[in-house]
Enzyme design. Structure first.
Site, mmCIF file in Angstrom:
data_model
loop_
_atom_site.group_PDB
_atom_site.id
_atom_site.type_symbol
_atom_site.label_atom_id
_atom_site.label_comp_id
_atom_site.label_asym_id
_atom_site.label_seq_id
_atom_site.Cartn_x
_atom_site.Cartn_y
_atom_site.Cartn_z
ATOM 1 N N ASP A 61 86.508 -99.607 81.072
ATOM 2 C CA ASP A 61 86.455 -98.535 82.321
ATOM 3 C C ASP A 61 86.409 -97.143 81.743
ATOM 4 O O ASP A 61 86.365 -97.021 80.364
ATOM 5 C CB ASP A 61 87.664 -98.493 83.057
ATOM 6 C CG ASP A 61 87.645 -99.235 84.343
ATOM 7 O OD1 ASP A 61 87.102 -100.163 84.287
ATOM 8 O OD2 ASP A 61 88.813 -98.873 84.807
ATOM 9 N N ASP A 62 86.070 -96.056 82.045
ATOM 10 C CA ASP A 62 85.476 -94.661 81.971
ATOM 11 C C ASP A 62 84.532 -93.878 81.246
ATOM 12 O O ASP A 62 85.201 -92.862 80.046
ATOM 13 C CB ASP A 62 87.169 -93.844 81.330
ATOM 14 C CG ASP A 62 88.623 -94.142 82.012
ATOM 15 O OD1 ASP A 62 87.838 -94.727 83.611
ATOM 16 O OD2 ASP A 62 89.457 -94.068 81.828
ATOM 17 N N HIS A 112 82.134 -95.931 88.576
ATOM 18 C CA HIS A 112 83.673 -95.947 88.278
ATOM 19 C C HIS A 112 83.605 -94.361 89.142
ATOM 20 O O HIS A 112 84.602 -93.890 88.125
ATOM 21 C CB HIS A 112 84.073 -95.801 87.340
ATOM 22 C CG HIS A 112 85.531 -95.948 87.046
ATOM 23 N ND1 HIS A 112 86.764 -96.795 87.914
ATOM 24 C CD2 HIS A 112 86.554 -95.442 85.942
ATOM 25 C CE1 HIS A 112 87.808 -96.320 87.354
ATOM 26 N NE2 HIS A 112 87.817 -95.391 86.132
ATOM 27 N N HIS A 116 86.260 -89.053 88.385
ATOM 28 C CA HIS A 116 87.461 -90.038 87.779
ATOM 29 C C HIS A 116 88.331 -89.049 89.455
ATOM 30 O O HIS A 116 89.570 -88.799 88.562
ATOM 31 C CB HIS A 116 87.553 -89.614 86.554
ATOM 32 C CG HIS A 116 88.270 -90.908 86.020
ATOM 33 N ND1 HIS A 116 89.945 -91.178 86.415
ATOM 34 C CD2 HIS A 116 88.329 -92.523 85.974
ATOM 35 C CE1 HIS A 116 90.431 -91.977 86.240
ATOM 36 N NE2 HIS A 116 89.818 -93.339 85.939
ATOM 37 N N HIS A 207 89.682 -100.255 78.595
ATOM 38 C CA HIS A 207 89.189 -98.751 78.665
ATOM 39 C C HIS A 207 88.557 -98.464 77.278
ATOM 40 O O HIS A 207 88.848 -99.066 76.011
ATOM 41 C CB HIS A 207 89.816 -97.145 78.470
ATOM 42 C CG HIS A 207 90.764 -97.584 80.293
ATOM 43 N ND1 HIS A 207 91.912 -98.005 80.046
ATOM 44 C CD2 HIS A 207 90.652 -97.033 80.972
ATOM 45 C CE1 HIS A 207 92.400 -98.543 81.774
ATOM 46 N NE2 HIS A 207 91.480 -97.360 82.138
HETATM 47 ZN ZN LIG Z 1 89.565 -94.655 84.966
#
Ligand SMILES: [Zn+2]
Length: 270
Positions: A61-62, A112, A116, A207
């Site tokens: 993620d991210d 995603h 955020h 991540h």
């Molecule tokens: Zn995230």
């Protein structure tokens, strides 16, 4: 003194040569509590998937991160592993070529959000704008429209799940294995937590923006492969879903466990 130093060097050498973490749980035998699967009717979100076989999905993620994501892609290629990247729209806008490379190499690219935010605290219009913008930037980088959404922090209301699924056609994806790598506990802890808790059908959260996570991956991937796990994208995992056998004795005392997809504990870094 010389002998002592020699012994010290030898023992350090042995330590360095051994895997950074070690586990002995076999696939499918993890002790984590049972989570819902795709078999209980159309789920409103997936935390894991009931599958026949040692299949798992690694999710990152991210990102993308200019420095770390290309390193991770090299590692995944060396291990012949396909993963799923839940990307942040504004990072995709900054580094579309990294996302294009990931897609070209067979990884799944998923939404995603743009920046955020906590979707559950936003207006429908705000959520719609955010997801649409991210959907568009992913499509322009990869040529493919994403089909999965992971809400930041795992935070999303039941009502949002429904309208977002209907409007965008997204499956909502959570996770069942969380090494809490956003707290930067060090690569050994990240590796141990993932290897210890992963079982068949797991969706593993981590991540690709933390150096320790990338450092943990060679050993983590080696050990998961040594246990016989096979890596697929989240969409492939969902496509493999099989009915869960009925439980022998339903819990009589339970009054609040009806939900088909309780969210895992929110993870500030998810
Ligand atoms: Zn995230």
């Amino acid at each position: 003194m010389f002998v002592f130093r020699f012994l010290l060097i030898v023992s350090l050498g042995l330590f360095a040569a051994s895997p950074i973490c070690a586990e002995d749980v076999v696939p499918g035998k993890a002790t984590e509590k049972s989570k819902p699967s795709a078999a209980a009717g159309p789920p409103s979100a997936f935390s894991w998937v009931h599958v026949d076989g040692p299949y798992i999905a690694m999710t990152f993620d991210d990102g993308p991160s200019a420095k770390l994501t290309p390193k991770l892609l090299d590692l995944l290629a060396a291990h012949h592993i396909k993963a799923t990247f839940f990307v942040i729209g504004q990072n995709v806008a900054d580094y579309p070529e990294i996302v294009a490379r990931a897609a070209r190499e067979g990884h799944e690219i998923a939404n995603h959000s743009w920046s955020h935010p906590n979707l559950s605290k936003m207006s429908d219009e705000g959520v719609r704008r955010d997801l649409r913008k991210t959907d568009d930037v992913i499509r322009s980088a990869t040529g493919v429209r994403p089909t999965l959404l992971r809400p930041p922090y795992g935070s999303i209301t039941a009502r949002q799940k429904k309208w977002i699924s209907e409007e965008f056609g997204y499956e909502i994806i959570l996770w069942d294995v969380d090494p809490l790598d956003w707290r930067r506990p060090g690569p050994v802890a990240v590796c141990n937590r993932i290897v210890r808790n992963t079982r068949a059908g797991s969706i593993v959260l981590s991540h690709d923006i933390h150096p320790g996570t990338i450092e943990a991956m060679p050993s983590t991937l080696d050990q998961l492969q040594a246990k016989g796990f096979k890596f697929v994208t989240v969409s492939q995992l969902i496509a493999m879903a099989t009915p869960e056998p009925p439980k022998p004795s339903p819990p009589a005392r339970s009054t609040t466990t009806k939900s088909t997809s309780p969210a895992p504990a929110p993870s500030p870094g998810s």
